[in-house]
Design a protein around this motif. Structure first.
Motif, PDB file in Angstrom:
ATOM      1  N   ASN A 147       0.756  -1.256   0.000  1.00  0.00           N
ATOM      2  CA  ASN A 147       0.000   0.000   0.000  1.00  0.00           C
ATOM      3  C   ASN A 147       0.786   1.305   0.000  1.00  0.00           C
ATOM      4  O   ASN A 147       0.286   2.294  -0.512  1.00  0.00           O
ATOM      5  N   ASP A 148       1.978   1.332   0.535  1.00  0.00           N
ATOM      6  CA  ASP A 148       2.761   2.569   0.418  1.00  0.00           C
ATOM      7  C   ASP A 148       4.227   2.295   0.658  1.00  0.00           C
ATOM      8  O   ASP A 148       4.592   1.604   1.607  1.00  0.00           O
ATOM      9  N   HIS A 149       5.061   2.847  -0.230  1.00  0.00           N
ATOM     10  CA  HIS A 149       6.502   2.645  -0.153  1.00  0.00           C
ATOM     11  C   HIS A 149       7.182   3.658   0.757  1.00  0.00           C
ATOM     12  O   HIS A 149       8.361   3.505   1.079  1.00  0.00           O
ATOM     13  N   ARG A 150       6.435   4.671   1.199  1.00  0.00           N
ATOM     14  CA  ARG A 150       6.992   5.710   2.070  1.00  0.00           C
ATOM     15  C   ARG A 150       6.743   5.328   3.528  1.00  0.00           C
ATOM     16  O   ARG A 150       5.611   5.061   3.912  1.00  0.00           O
ATOM     17  N   GLU A 151       7.781   5.317   4.330  1.00  0.00           N
ATOM     18  CA  GLU A 151       7.681   4.765   5.681  1.00  0.00           C
ATOM     19  C   GLU A 151       6.596   5.442   6.524  1.00  0.00           C
ATOM     20  O   GLU A 151       5.743   4.767   7.110  1.00  0.00           O
ATOM     21  N   ASP A 152       6.630   6.751   6.610  1.00  0.00           N
ATOM     22  CA  ASP A 152       5.654   7.449   7.455  1.00  0.00           C
ATOM     23  C   ASP A 152       4.237   7.207   6.964  1.00  0.00           C
ATOM     24  O   ASP A 152       3.316   6.983   7.767  1.00  0.00           O
ATOM     25  N   ALA A 196       1.530   9.345  -6.244  1.00  0.00           N
ATOM     26  CA  ALA A 196       2.104   8.270  -5.432  1.00  0.00           C
ATOM     27  C   ALA A 196       1.798   6.893  -6.006  1.00  0.00           C
ATOM     28  O   ALA A 196       2.548   5.937  -5.763  1.00  0.00           O
ATOM     29  N   ASP A 197       0.713   6.783  -6.772  1.00  0.00           N
ATOM     30  CA  ASP A 197       0.385   5.500  -7.388  1.00  0.00           C
ATOM     31  C   ASP A 197       1.497   5.073  -8.347  1.00  0.00           C
ATOM     32  O   ASP A 197       1.987   3.943  -8.296  1.00  0.00           O
ATOM     33  N   GLU A 202       7.023   2.273  -9.597  1.00  0.00           N
ATOM     34  CA  GLU A 202       8.432   2.449  -9.933  1.00  0.00           C
ATOM     35  C   GLU A 202       9.330   1.994  -8.788  1.00  0.00           C
ATOM     36  O   GLU A 202      10.370   1.359  -9.013  1.00  0.00           O
ATOM     37  N   TRP A 203       8.945   2.314  -7.561  1.00  0.00           N
ATOM     38  CA  TRP A 203       9.726   1.897  -6.390  1.00  0.00           C
ATOM     39  C   TRP A 203       9.772   0.373  -6.302  1.00  0.00           C
ATOM     40  O   TRP A 203      10.835  -0.209  -6.031  1.00  0.00           O
ATOM     41  N   CYS A 204       8.644  -0.292  -6.525  1.00  0.00           N
ATOM     42  CA  CYS A 204       8.602  -1.760  -6.478  1.00  0.00           C
ATOM     43  C   CYS A 204       9.519  -2.378  -7.524  1.00  0.00           C
ATOM     44  O   CYS A 204      10.246  -3.343  -7.245  1.00  0.00           O
ATOM     45  N   SER A 205       9.505  -1.819  -8.740  1.00  0.00           N
ATOM     46  CA  SER A 205      10.308  -2.389  -9.825  1.00  0.00           C
ATOM     47  C   SER A 205      11.803  -2.246  -9.546  1.00  0.00           C
ATOM     48  O   SER A 205      12.602  -3.089  -9.965  1.00  0.00           O
TER      49      SER A 205
END
Length: 304
Positions: A147-152, A196-197, A202-205
């Protein structure tokens, strides 16, 4: 990469969706479910702000072993040549049920044609559990609700510790890289329509290149989760009319989007599971309903 649909491609997607419903209406799925959710334990360790679990009316309810066996044995009446999917969860984290692998063994033995789908937030998946999962046949996929790659933002949205989940993802990805995981792994996000979607995909890849990624629009769970920005209800049918969604109490929810089972269509404690699927009102949806706008509670649901 996340595909942004043009109006033309969106219309094409809608046409393909309707065509899929039409095909199922003229198949054995009119009589037998193509997907069964079986919530063996209504428990989750997350508190996602887009999910009904924080206010779930059956929280921590455990389905009895006897009822699990009853449902699985009744599903053996589905013709063996028919493929269907079974998910041992609903509004729950399947890896929190200590009976999960016993249930999966029963599914393999009784329903060898059934593909098993697992959705998890990954925090409860240990290395031992992942190794045991390799012995289970017919796992269709492991879908990780990240659901989200950003920690906070992750901790705000899900109520879980980000670094713990990252450790789990690293472990799963390493074992996947060794070739020990035979099923696909998907990292998913309930999208909000912001940049963010795309950033998530992109972060996952970059960080987990062996995993697939998915972003899908959020829904309001037939009005059961307030304050969410969702799409309009589409003027079309629904593939979920060809599914069964069994809760831990035995009540069968209207569909997977009926998280609280506010619109039950039956109860497996005292009804045969296929009798519920073919009850007149529910069968009518599959047979002849053209648009969800014409029936309740479907006229409140944006899920596709």
């Amino acid at each position: 990469m996340l595909e942004i649909l043009s109006p033309y491609h969106f219309s094409q997607q809608r046409a393909e969706y309707d065509a899929g419903i039409a095909r199922m209406r003229h198949s054995h799925y009119l009589d037998y479910p193509r997907h069964v959710h079986l919530e063996t334990l209504a428990r989750c360790n997350a508190s996602c702000n887009f999910c009904p679990y924080p206010n779930l009316n059956r929280k921590h309810t455990k389905m009895s072993d006897e009822l699990i066996d009853k449902v699985l044995n009744e599903l053996t009446e589905i013709p063996p040549e028919m493929n269907f999917q079974i998910s041992p969860f609903k509004v729950s984290e399947p890896f929190l049920d200590t009976r999960l692998f016993d249930t999966l063994e029963k599914i393999n033995r009784l329903l060898p044609q059934a593909k098993i789908a697992l959705t998890s937030n990954a925090s409860a998946i240990t290395e031992d559990k992942l190794e045991t999962l390799q012995d289970v046949k017919n796992i269709g996929y492991l879908w990780i609700s990240f659901n989200d790659h950003r920690e906070d933002e992750y901790e705000r949205v899900m109520g879980l510790k980000y670094q713990r989940t990252i450790q789990r993802l690293e472990m799963i990805h390493d074992i996947f890289a060794d070739g020990d995981v035979y099923f696909p792994v998907v990292l998913s996000r309930v999208g909000d329509g912001t940049a963010a979607d795309q950033e998530f995909v992109e972060w996952c890849s970059i960080n987990y290149p062996l995993f697939k990624s998915s972003v899908f629009p959020r829904m309001a769970w037939t009005g059961q989760v307030e304050g969410l920005v969702v799409n309009e209800v589409p003027n079309m049918g629904c593939e979920r009319w060809f599914e069964l969604s069994i809760t831990a109490t035995g009540e069968v929810a209207h569909c997977c989007a009926d998280g609280q089972a506010e619109y039950p269509i039956g109860n497996v404690n005292d009804q045969h599971v296929l009798e519920i699927y073919n009850s007149p009102e529910y069968r009518k949806l599959r047979e002849s309903t053209v648009s969800r706008l014409s029936v309740s509670p479907c006229n409140k649901c944006t899920f596709m």
